[in-house]
Design a protein around this motif. Structure first.
Motif, PDB file in Angstrom:
ATOM      1  N   UNK A 344       0.802  -1.378   0.115  1.00 32.51           N
ATOM      2  CA  UNK A 344       0.037   0.131  -0.031  1.00 32.51           C
ATOM      3  C   UNK A 344       0.845   1.232   0.002  1.00 32.51           C
ATOM      4  N   UNK A 345       0.551   2.086  -0.939  1.00 33.41           N
ATOM      5  CA  UNK A 345       1.416   3.365  -1.019  1.00 33.41           C
ATOM      6  C   UNK A 345       0.551   4.691  -0.564  1.00 33.41           C
ATOM      7  N   UNK A 346      -0.751   4.788  -0.844  1.00 37.08           N
ATOM      8  CA  UNK A 346      -1.486   6.057  -0.330  1.00 37.08           C
ATOM      9  C   UNK A 346      -2.799   5.552  -0.519  1.00 37.08           C
ATOM     10  N   UNK A 477     -10.136  14.714   1.215  1.00 36.24           N
ATOM     11  CA  UNK A 477      -9.610  13.740   2.044  1.00 36.24           C
ATOM     12  C   UNK A 477     -10.356  13.651   3.366  1.00 36.24           C
ATOM     13  N   UNK A 478     -10.617  15.044   3.873  1.00 31.39           N
ATOM     14  CA  UNK A 478     -11.200  15.032   5.121  1.00 31.39           C
ATOM     15  C   UNK A 478     -12.589  14.374   5.114  1.00 31.39           C
ATOM     16  N   UNK A 479     -13.430  14.422   4.093  1.00 31.30           N
ATOM     17  CA  UNK A 479     -14.429  13.731   4.005  1.00 31.30           C
ATOM     18  C   UNK A 479     -14.392  12.189   3.964  1.00 31.30           C
ATOM     19  N   UNK A 480     -13.264  11.844   3.492  1.00 27.17           N
ATOM     20  CA  UNK A 480     -12.848  10.366   3.414  1.00 27.17           C
ATOM     21  C   UNK A 480     -12.620   9.927   4.786  1.00 27.17           C
ATOM     22  N   UNK A 514       8.676   6.825   2.203  1.00 24.47           N
ATOM     23  CA  UNK A 514       9.268   7.311   3.380  1.00 24.47           C
ATOM     24  C   UNK A 514      10.237   8.541   3.117  1.00 24.47           C
ATOM     25  N   UNK A 515      10.124   9.176   1.809  1.00 23.04           N
ATOM     26  CA  UNK A 515      11.224  10.270   1.667  1.00 23.04           C
ATOM     27  C   UNK A 515      10.400  11.380   0.885  1.00 23.04           C
ATOM     28  N   UNK A 516      11.172  11.995   0.107  1.00 27.68           N
ATOM     29  CA  UNK A 516      10.592  13.128  -0.709  1.00 27.68           C
ATOM     30  C   UNK A 516       9.193  12.879  -1.734  1.00 27.68           C
ATOM     31  N   UNK A 517       9.248  11.370  -1.733  1.00 25.63           N
ATOM     32  CA  UNK A 517       8.062  11.062  -2.786  1.00 25.63           C
ATOM     33  C   UNK A 517       6.847  11.249  -2.250  1.00 25.63           C
ATOM     34  N   UNK A 518       6.798  11.138  -1.074  1.00 25.37           N
ATOM     35  CA  UNK A 518       5.145  11.361  -0.243  1.00 25.37           C
ATOM     36  C   UNK A 518       4.876  12.739  -0.318  1.00 25.37           C
ATOM     37  N   UNK A 519       5.911  13.638  -0.406  1.00 30.14           N
ATOM     38  CA  UNK A 519       5.357  14.863  -0.296  1.00 30.14           C
ATOM     39  C   UNK A 519       4.674  15.255  -1.821  1.00 30.14           C
ATOM     40  N   UNK A 520       5.297  14.647  -2.885  1.00 34.15           N
ATOM     41  CA  UNK A 520       4.867  14.787  -4.271  1.00 34.15           C
ATOM     42  C   UNK A 520       3.321  14.147  -4.240  1.00 34.15           C
ATOM     43  N   UNK A 521       3.115  13.014  -3.567  1.00 36.54           N
ATOM     44  CA  UNK A 521       1.843  12.245  -3.541  1.00 36.54           C
ATOM     45  C   UNK A 521       0.849  13.146  -2.811  1.00 36.54           C
ATOM     46  N   UNK A 527      -3.348  10.748   0.174  1.00 34.12           N
ATOM     47  CA  UNK A 527      -2.781  10.481   1.623  1.00 34.12           C
ATOM     48  C   UNK A 527      -1.859   9.545   1.679  1.00 34.12           C
ATOM     49  N   UNK A 528      -0.227   9.738   1.748  1.00 39.02           N
ATOM     50  CA  UNK A 528       0.575   8.750   2.025  1.00 39.02           C
ATOM     51  C   UNK A 528       0.273   7.578   3.260  1.00 39.02           C
TER      52      UNK A 528
END
Length: 541
Positions: A344-346, A477-480, A514-521, A527-528
């Motif tokens: 699972x990624x996000x 995302x808040x609604x989810x 765990x690194x910069x990629x989750x900021x892009x997601x 949501x990472x």
């Protein structure tokens, strides 16, 4: 670029050049041209009758020779030196073995009237020019003056010179030919050295046999050495400029090189593609490349099938894993896939999109289910415009379609397509068509009045579309997370087996989770999983 297996960037190359240039300059200046170097310099070549002289210098124009007054008398002062770093011996001069003369100085259109050695760097050089027999001093056989082919001549002996040693000769000359009162041709210095080693080392003679070099007062370096120094200065300035204004960005320690191929979900493709570009940029020094474009993402099901085929073609078996491929799906992959492993990624936010001509902005959950059950076929039945409803669906195997069926339609399938191409829909009757990608779905929905489709929320940038609220709740995302918005799905990354820890696939997944990629997601509305309470489950809390 690599050299002997070592990766080099532009700064490394400039640094190597900066070191190589001074080494070459030193070798050239002090090993090649300075091995044995006979230098000479005409420090003076002037007319005694120069009109700029003071009146008291008129006596110079009245110099007497054997035949009376000298014709356009002139003075020449020549300096001869050892400009190398090895001694010049008598045997080094290129001359017949029986000759005592090693150097000739010629003066065209002039005759040498008299000469004298005016300066010696060491008195021990004196006997090379004058010898004394009893009380009589006389010039040595190799030292004298004369004529050669109509030109005045000074003969200089084979003087042994230690490095830095020198002597000077002053000569008085007069015009012998040519046009009166015109400048004389420049003097000509004729000499050569042989040097070198014996037959076993004949290859080294080119180091020693060099033409005499015309030197200058206060010489800093030879022209080739100056060129090397100029190149060094340019290299140093270039490297300093790069360091100051374009500092090198070393690859992070956990970067892995190689070529990574990504595929799968078209809905998740924009976020993953952007993360892949950033990873490739950060790890460029390691040679990282990522193949991730529109052609790579054909859908969740297609991505799993392509991954399984790649693993089979590679002959992966046992505990081995494919280290250069990752496939992404919206939700768990349908069916049984024993060779591929999910991560699972996000979780992603999805939305229903409707053509703006339908005049609808919100639907209840039940209305949506009735529309996909074909119980409601006109927008006027839900308070919208009098337009038939055209359902634009994704092909079976699409993760976006699976999320709609699972989370919004209570497990019921969307209706089957009635035409092969959405362009064939009768605009006056309700209908259903299917497309192969999120981008195509959005384009068709925006161009067909009354069309209804669905996609990842962050992908809806096309004009003419409305993101539908469900039970008056916008897609957020808040609604989810608070349970009021139902259309979402967990995004999975699939690998064929467990990729090696030092593979580019494993490195990219670490970057993504765990690194910069989750900021892009996150920028793309996802949501990472690392930010959820249970990352391995990755569901809203």
């Amino acid at each position: 670029m690599s050299l002997f297996g070592v990766e080099l960037d532009f700064n490394n190359v400039v640094a190597i050049v900066s070191v190589t240039i001074p080494v070459l300059a030193f070798v050239w200046e002090f090993v090649v041209i300075r091995r044995k170097r006979l230098g000479y310099r005409f420090q003076m070549d002037v007319l005694a009758t120069d009109s700029t002289h003071a009146p008291s210098a008129a006596v110079l124009s009245q110099l007497q020779g054997r035949n009376g007054l000298l014709n356009e008398p002139s003075f020449v002062l020549v300096r001869v030196e050892n400009a190398g770093w090895r001694p010049i011996e008598a045997s080094d001069y290129l001359a017949p073995p029986t000759s005592d003369t090693g150097i000739h100085v010629l003066f065209k259109d002039r005759r040498v009237v008299g000469m004298a050695v005016t300066e010696l760097s060491h008195p021990v050089l004196g006997p090379f020019f004058v010898t004394v027999h009893g009380d009589v001093a006389q010039e040595t056989p190799g030292f004298g003056m004369g004529a050669q082919n109509g030109a005045g001549l000074i003969r200089l002996p084979r003087v042994t010179l230690n490095p830095g040693a020198h002597y000077k000769v002053l000569a008085v000359l007069e015009r012998s030919s040519g046009i009166p009162n015109t400048p004389f041709p420049a003097p000509e210095f004729q000499a050569d050295l042989i040097g070198g080693e014996g037959p076993p080392f004949a290859w080294s003679r080119w180091f020693a046999r060099l033409k005499p070099a015309r030197t200058e007062a206060h010489t800093f370096a030879s022209r080739p050495a100056l060129a090397f120094i100029g190149l060094l200065a340019v290299a140093v300035l270039l490297q300093a400029g790069l360091t100051l204004f374009w500092p090198a960005r070393p690859a992070p320690l956990d970067c892995v090189g190689g070529t990574l191929r990504l595929q799968g979900s078209t809905a998740f493709a924009p976020a993953v593609t952007e993360a892949a570009k950033e990873y490739a940029r950060l790890c460029e020094a390691k040679g990282a490349k990522v193949v991730a474009d529109e052609g790579s993402f054909q859908g969740s099901g297609e991505g799993i099938a392509a991954l399984e085929k790649a693993g089979a073609d590679a002959g992966i078996s046992g505990t081995e894993g494919l280290g250069d491929r990752v496939s992404f799906t919206d939700g768990p992959a349908d069916g049984s896939h024993p060779q591929v492993l999910p991560r699972p990624i996000a979780y992603s936010l999805f939305t229903l999109v409707v053509n703006q001509d339908a005049k609808v902005r919100s639907l209840t959950l039940q209305q949506i289910r009735d529309i996909y059950a074909l119980k409601i076929t006109n927008w006027s039945d839900v308070g919208g415009a009098d337009l038939p409803i055209h359902l634009v669906d994704r092909h079976r195997g699409s993760g976006t379609r699976g999320a709609l069926e699972q989370r919004v339609l209570k497990g019921r399938s969307v209706p089957e397509a009635g035409v092969d191409d959405c362009a064939q829909l009768d605009r006056n009757k309700p209908g259903v068509c299917e497309v192969d990608s999120t981008g195509t779905l959005l384009e068709r929905t925006a161009s067909i009045p009354g069309a209804l489709g669905y996609s990842e929320a962050g992908s809806v940038t096309t004009g003419g579309l409305v993101k539908l609220r469900i039970d008056d709740m916008p897609p957020t995302l808040e609604g989810v997370e608070d349970g009021t918005y139902p259309y979402w799905q967990t995004e999975y990354a699939y690998t064929y087996g467990e990729p090696p820890a030092d593979s580019i696939a494993a490195a990219f997944l670490r970057y993504l989770t765990d690194q910069g990629g989750k900021d892009i997601l996150r920028e793309y509305g996802n949501r990472p999983c690392s930010e959820t309470e249970y990352p391995l489950v990755c569901t809203p809390t």
